[in-house]
Scaffold this motif. Sequence first.
Motif, PDB file in Angstrom:
ATOM      1  N   GLU A   7       0.845  -1.198   0.000  1.00 28.99           N
ATOM      2  CA  GLU A   7       0.000   0.000   0.000  1.00 28.99           C
ATOM      3  C   GLU A   7       0.879   1.246   0.000  1.00 28.99           C
ATOM      4  O   GLU A   7       1.930   1.271   0.648  1.00 28.99           O
ATOM      5  N   ILE A   8       0.432   2.275  -0.710  1.00 28.69           N
ATOM      6  CA  ILE A   8       1.206   3.516  -0.810  1.00 28.69           C
ATOM      7  C   ILE A   8       1.479   4.105   0.579  1.00 28.69           C
ATOM      8  O   ILE A   8       2.528   4.703   0.807  1.00 28.69           O
ATOM      9  N   GLU A   9       0.567   3.885   1.524  1.00 34.28           N
ATOM     10  CA  GLU A   9       0.745   4.391   2.879  1.00 34.28           C
ATOM     11  C   GLU A   9       1.925   3.740   3.591  1.00 34.28           C
ATOM     12  O   GLU A   9       2.462   4.298   4.542  1.00 34.28           O
ATOM     13  N   TYR A  20       8.332   7.694  -4.229  1.00 42.37           N
ATOM     14  CA  TYR A  20       7.959   6.864  -3.092  1.00 42.37           C
ATOM     15  C   TYR A  20       8.858   5.639  -3.135  1.00 42.37           C
ATOM     16  O   TYR A  20       9.137   5.090  -4.205  1.00 42.37           O
ATOM     17  N   LEU A  37       2.402   7.437 -10.887  1.00 45.84           N
ATOM     18  CA  LEU A  37       1.115   7.181 -10.242  1.00 45.84           C
ATOM     19  C   LEU A  37      -0.006   7.938 -10.944  1.00 45.84           C
ATOM     20  O   LEU A  37      -1.101   7.404 -11.146  1.00 45.84           O
ATOM     21  N   ASP A  42       1.309   1.226 -11.589  1.00 46.51           N
ATOM     22  CA  ASP A  42       1.237   0.685 -10.229  1.00 46.51           C
ATOM     23  C   ASP A  42       2.406  -0.253  -9.926  1.00 46.51           C
ATOM     24  O   ASP A  42       2.375  -1.007  -8.956  1.00 46.51           O
ATOM     25  N   TYR A  57      -2.918   1.903  -4.435  1.00 46.82           N
ATOM     26  CA  TYR A  57      -3.201   3.298  -4.113  1.00 46.82           C
ATOM     27  C   TYR A  57      -4.504   3.724  -4.766  1.00 46.82           C
ATOM     28  O   TYR A  57      -4.997   3.064  -5.679  1.00 46.82           O
ATOM     29  N   ASP A  61      -6.287  10.157  -5.596  1.00 53.61           N
ATOM     30  CA  ASP A  61      -5.387  10.934  -4.743  1.00 53.61           C
ATOM     31  C   ASP A  61      -4.265  11.583  -5.546  1.00 53.61           C
ATOM     32  O   ASP A  61      -3.651  12.545  -5.088  1.00 53.61           O
TER      33      ASP A  61
END
Length: 82
Positions: A7-9, A20, A37, A42, A57, A61
């Motif tokens: 996950e991007i988080e 990232y 992104l 992805d 993601y 966003d």
Amino acid sequence: MSYDDVEIEDMEWNGELQAYTYPCPCGDLFQITKDDLRLGEDIARCPSCSLYITVIYNAEDFADAAGKKSLEPSKQQPVAVA
């Protein structure tokens, strides 16, 4: 086949790379840029080995980064990919 789904988080913003990043088992970092992104990419690749991960993601966003204050400034630099 992707090494992992991340996950991007769970990834970290690297201001020096303008990407990232996520630790790769080889010791380097998987990398994906905001432009990637925004374009719907992805896959984050490791520049030192053949592994890659699938980044999970929300495309919304990154669709309008100018209106998103939570995202880092968009200063892109080319990243060498082996």
